[in-house]
Design an enzyme around this catalytic site. Structure first.
Site, PDB file in Angstrom:
ATOM      1  N   GLY A   1       0.836  -1.195   0.000  1.00 49.72           N
ATOM      2  CA  GLY A   1       0.000   0.000   0.000  1.00 49.72           C
ATOM      3  C   GLY A   1       0.867   1.239   0.000  1.00 49.72           C
TER       4      GLY A   1
ATOM      5  N   GLN B   1       2.803  10.004   1.050  1.00 50.59           N
ATOM      6  CA  GLN B   1       4.107   9.329   1.034  1.00 50.59           C
ATOM      7  C   GLN B   1       4.922   9.635  -0.222  1.00 50.59           C
ATOM      8  OE1 GLN B   1       2.320   5.308   2.170  1.00 50.59           O
ATOM      9  NE2 GLN B   1       4.292   5.242   3.220  1.00 50.59           N
TER      10      GLN B   1
ATOM     11  N   CYS C   1       6.145   0.152   7.705  1.00 49.51           N
ATOM     12  CA  CYS C   1       5.735   1.289   6.873  1.00 49.51           C
ATOM     13  C   CYS C   1       6.874   1.686   5.949  1.00 49.51           C
ATOM     14  CB  CYS C   1       5.360   2.464   7.774  1.00 49.51           C
ATOM     15  SG  CYS C   1       4.922   3.951   6.868  1.00 49.51           S
ATOM     16  N   LEU C   2       6.571   1.916   4.684  1.00 50.37           N
ATOM     17  CA  LEU C   2       7.618   2.299   3.729  1.00 50.37           C
ATOM     18  C   LEU C   2       8.253   3.645   4.095  1.00 50.37           C
ATOM     19  CD1 LEU C   2       5.926   1.281   0.345  1.00 50.37           C
ATOM     20  CD2 LEU C   2       7.707   0.058   1.590  1.00 50.37           C
TER      21      LEU C   2
ATOM     22  N   HIS D   1      -4.072   1.577   8.019  1.00 50.59           N
ATOM     23  CA  HIS D   1      -2.723   2.131   7.959  1.00 50.59           C
ATOM     24  C   HIS D   1      -2.649   3.282   6.943  1.00 50.59           C
ATOM     25  CE1 HIS D   1       1.804   1.680   8.072  1.00 50.59           C
ATOM     26  NE2 HIS D   1       1.636   2.369   6.962  1.00 50.59           N
ATOM     27  N   GLU D   2      -3.199   3.052   5.758  1.00 52.15           N
ATOM     28  CA  GLU D   2      -3.134   4.084   4.710  1.00 52.15           C
ATOM     29  C   GLU D   2      -3.971   5.307   5.076  1.00 52.15           C
ATOM     30  OE1 GLU D   2      -0.789   3.665   2.777  1.00 52.15           O
ATOM     31  OE2 GLU D   2      -0.540   1.518   3.040  1.00 52.15           O
TER      32      GLU D   2
ATOM     33  N   HIS E   1      -2.126   7.685   7.172  1.00 50.35           N
ATOM     34  CA  HIS E   1      -1.245   8.588   6.413  1.00 50.35           C
ATOM     35  C   HIS E   1      -2.005   9.826   5.939  1.00 50.35           C
ATOM     36  CE1 HIS E   1       2.552   6.527   6.251  1.00 50.35           C
ATOM     37  NE2 HIS E   1       2.014   5.402   5.811  1.00 50.35           N
TER      38      HIS E   1
END
Ligand code: ZN
Length: 176
Positions: free
Chosen positions: A46, A51, A88-89, A130-131, A134
């Protein structure tokens, strides 16, 4: 066209509350495709618009059912509890066991502007939550206790120094 660079912890765009998408058009399709390229390259399942530096409310994802996007998402119901080791990226290489609701009902729009309504469980539900964080300027670190945050910041700072990517400002490192 090159894929986007993924912004990492310390970048102010990650702490901003993103604004609604107002136009679902060809430009958004191009942006989503570039985000998917960056997500697959990472690799991740995702990636939210902030991001890649875009403060708008949408994210791309693929948890095994193919590439997809959810625009202006809102979670309307939460149920249960579920623990998962979550990374997380934007906080690369680190992960923590985090408890969140197990099932959710999420609504939003697809890339054609059609309404979507999704009942999600476990990994899929975790991904959306999670997304969505963000889009609200929240990172995983907000779920940790003080000692875990201290340790995470120490590791991230050391990595930044080791990579030679530290900002060359007189004030030194600007990690919050
Ligand atoms: Zn993330």
């Amino acid at each position: 066209m090159a894929a986007y660079d993924i912004r990492v912890f310390g970048d102010p765009v990650l702490k901003r509350v993103a604004e609604d998408v107002t136009d679902i058009d060809g430009d958004l399709v191009d942006v989503c495709n570039r985000m998917l390229d960056a997500m697959y390259e990472a690799p991740g399942i995702g990636l939210a618009a902030p991001q890649v530096g875009i403060s708008r409310r949408f994210f791309v994802f693929d948890f095994g059912a193919g590439p997809d996007v959810l625009i202006n998402p809102v979670i309307t119901e939460f149920d249960g509890e579920w623990e998962m080791d979550e990374g997380c990226l934007s906080v690369p290489g680190l992960s923590w066991t985090i408890t969140r609701p197990k099932r959710i009902h999420i609504v939003g729009y697809d890339i054609d502007g059609n309404e979507r309504t999704i009942e999600a469980d476990e990994l899929e539900a975790r991904l959306y939550q999670h997304e969505l964080d963000h889009l609200d300027g929240k990172l995983l670190l907000e779920y940790l206790d003080d000692d875990q945050v201290k340790e995470a910041k120490r590791i991230l700072r050391e990595r930044l120094l080791a990579s030679g990517a530290a900002p060359q400002r007189s004030g030194g490192l600007q990690l919050p």
